[in-house]
Motif scaffolding. Sequence first.
Motif, mmCIF file in Angstrom:
data_model
loop_
_atom_site.group_PDB
_atom_site.id
_atom_site.type_symbol
_atom_site.label_atom_id
_atom_site.label_comp_id
_atom_site.label_asym_id
_atom_site.label_seq_id
_atom_site.Cartn_x
_atom_site.Cartn_y
_atom_site.Cartn_z
ATOM 1 N N ILE A 1 0.838 -1.206 0.000
ATOM 2 C CA ILE A 1 0.000 0.000 0.000
ATOM 3 C C ILE A 1 0.866 1.246 0.000
ATOM 4 O O ILE A 1 1.653 1.472 0.924
ATOM 5 N N ASP A 2 0.730 2.059 -1.047
ATOM 6 C CA ASP A 2 1.410 3.344 -1.132
ATOM 7 C C ASP A 2 0.637 4.337 -0.268
ATOM 8 O O ASP A 2 -0.529 4.621 -0.518
ATOM 9 N N ARG A 3 1.292 4.854 0.752
ATOM 10 C CA ARG A 3 0.603 5.697 1.727
ATOM 11 C C ARG A 3 -0.011 6.945 1.083
ATOM 12 O O ARG A 3 -1.151 7.314 1.385
ATOM 13 N N GLU A 4 0.727 7.604 0.185
ATOM 14 C CA GLU A 4 0.227 8.821 -0.439
ATOM 15 C C GLU A 4 -1.016 8.543 -1.280
ATOM 16 O O GLU A 4 -1.999 9.285 -1.232
ATOM 17 N N ILE A 5 -0.976 7.474 -2.068
ATOM 18 C CA ILE A 5 -2.138 7.115 -2.890
ATOM 19 C C ILE A 5 -3.313 6.706 -2.018
ATOM 20 O O ILE A 5 -4.464 7.055 -2.279
ATOM 21 N N GLU A 6 -3.008 5.978 -0.947
ATOM 22 C CA GLU A 6 -4.055 5.533 -0.031
ATOM 23 C C GLU A 6 -4.748 6.724 0.615
ATOM 24 O O GLU A 6 -5.982 6.773 0.712
ATOM 25 N N LEU A 7 -3.997 7.704 1.059
ATOM 26 C CA LEU A 7 -4.581 8.892 1.679
ATOM 27 C C LEU A 7 -5.399 9.695 0.675
ATOM 28 O O LEU A 7 -6.422 10.293 1.031
ATOM 29 N N LYS A 8 -4.983 9.676 -0.565
ATOM 30 C CA LYS A 8 -5.686 10.432 -1.601
ATOM 31 C C LYS A 8 -7.005 9.773 -1.986
ATOM 32 O O LYS A 8 -8.020 10.461 -2.202
ATOM 33 N N ASN A 9 -7.027 8.433 -2.056
ATOM 34 C CA ASN A 9 -8.172 7.731 -2.629
ATOM 35 C C ASN A 9 -9.095 7.055 -1.626
ATOM 36 O O ASN A 9 -10.228 6.703 -1.969
ATOM 37 N N ASN A 10 -8.622 6.852 -0.409
ATOM 38 C CA ASN A 10 -9.414 6.070 0.542
ATOM 39 C C ASN A 10 -9.740 6.893 1.792
ATOM 40 O O ASN A 10 -8.887 7.075 2.664
ATOM 41 N N PRO A 11 -10.964 7.382 1.908
ATOM 42 C CA PRO A 11 -11.325 8.191 3.088
ATOM 43 C C PRO A 11 -11.380 7.378 4.375
ATOM 44 O O PRO A 11 -11.424 7.947 5.460
ATOM 45 N N TYR A 12 -11.373 6.046 4.253
ATOM 46 C CA TYR A 12 -11.495 5.200 5.438
ATOM 47 C C TYR A 12 -10.163 4.566 5.854
ATOM 48 O O TYR A 12 -10.124 3.782 6.802
ATOM 49 N N TYR B 1 -4.551 5.084 7.891
ATOM 50 C CA TYR B 1 -3.566 6.157 7.963
ATOM 51 C C TYR B 1 -4.198 7.497 8.363
ATOM 52 O O TYR B 1 -3.497 8.416 8.780
ATOM 53 N N ARG B 2 -5.497 7.629 8.213
ATOM 54 C CA ARG B 2 -6.193 8.851 8.605
ATOM 55 C C ARG B 2 -6.589 8.843 10.077
ATOM 56 O O ARG B 2 -7.130 9.841 10.571
ATOM 57 N N HIS B 3 -6.366 7.738 10.747
ATOM 58 C CA HIS B 3 -6.920 7.602 12.087
ATOM 59 C C HIS B 3 -5.884 7.144 13.108
ATOM 60 O O HIS B 3 -6.156 6.301 13.955
ATOM 61 N N GLY B 4 -4.670 7.699 13.005
ATOM 62 C CA GLY B 4 -3.687 7.493 14.054
ATOM 63 C C GLY B 4 -2.583 6.486 13.756
ATOM 64 O O GLY B 4 -1.631 6.369 14.533
ATOM 65 N N PHE B 5 -2.671 5.781 12.631
ATOM 66 C CA PHE B 5 -1.627 4.805 12.309
ATOM 67 C C PHE B 5 -0.561 5.463 11.451
ATOM 68 O O PHE B 5 -0.869 6.109 10.441
ATOM 69 N N ASP B 6 0.714 5.262 11.838
ATOM 70 C CA ASP B 6 1.809 5.921 11.136
ATOM 71 C C ASP B 6 2.675 4.941 10.355
ATOM 72 O O ASP B 6 3.706 5.309 9.808
ATOM 73 N N GLY B 7 2.288 3.676 10.334
ATOM 74 C CA GLY B 7 3.035 2.704 9.552
ATOM 75 C C GLY B 7 4.106 1.994 10.349
ATOM 76 O O GLY B 7 4.610 2.500 11.357
ATOM 77 N N PHE B 8 4.457 0.785 9.887
ATOM 78 C CA PHE B 8 5.523 0.011 10.499
ATOM 79 C C PHE B 8 6.886 0.361 9.917
ATOM 80 O O PHE B 8 7.929 0.015 10.460
ATOM 81 N N PHE B 9 6.877 1.033 8.757
ATOM 82 C CA PHE B 9 8.128 1.358 8.092
ATOM 83 C C PHE B 9 7.903 2.588 7.227
ATOM 84 O O PHE B 9 6.766 2.965 6.930
ATOM 85 N N SER B 10 8.976 3.226 6.831
ATOM 86 C CA SER B 10 8.872 4.431 6.015
ATOM 87 C C SER B 10 8.461 4.074 4.588
ATOM 88 O O SER B 10 8.650 2.940 4.126
#
Length: 260
Positions: free
Chosen positions: A122-133, A136-145
């Motif tokens: 999952i590409d974080r930038e694309i996910e934030l752009k396309n998925n309102p749910y 990453y929008r609700h407190g998760f910062d990922g396991f890796f960069s």
Amino acid sequence: MEGVLKVLIGPMNMASQAYYLARGLREYGVDALSVAYGRGVLGYQSDWFVDLPVHPYERVKKFRDVLVSALEQNFDIFHFFQRSLFLSIPPRNQDKLLGFEIPLLKARGKFVAYRFTGLEVIDREIELKNNPYTVYRHGFDGFFSEQFRREWLNFLRCYCDDFMVVDPVMRERFPEAKIVPRLLRASDFEEIGIKPTNKPLVVHAPTNQLFKGSKFILKALKELKAEGVDFELKLLSRVPFVEALEWYKKADLIVDQVHI
């Protein structure tokens, strides 16, 4: 590859998926074995459990021992399930030794397959752009960069012979992968049927409340209560699978997750 094909599957084993896959392959004459790092509180099944030490140096030695044992057993196919045999050192420090053995296996002529289960593709930038749910929008910062994720995928593309994902949504994010769905042996579960009840039972069993969106689920259930909807809620947190299964049998509604 001559004779009976030998396959090692692991080392992650969420919901006994690596074990179910190995067991299914054995029914087709494949000499398949599942390996799982740690037994965990959920009590999932595996053919080969490996308890990992906490100390980084001891963990490296354990990874080495597992690799040596696997080579001595002469597996033809290494089917890595979410991670390879060499994990992060120390835990969650993903850039240390992860995937160390994969080039070595290829140098020995082994077939290497890799199965993704979620955030790795999952590409974080694309996910934030396309998925309102998205989580990453609700407190998760990922396991890796994001940089490491891309470098890891490029590394795997250099050495792995095949890739798998669990559903079409994940394949959209990694098109070269084949879809191998989540597994469940129906014969392991007897039919429960539908029984009348005056108060429905709702069961929610999150292994990770942030990932599963538990706060939204509980908020929605609270609103239903306020509207006068009568039901019983059973919230299960990291209980053994066999115990959770008994609650699932009683449930009228099982809520898994709303994020991933």
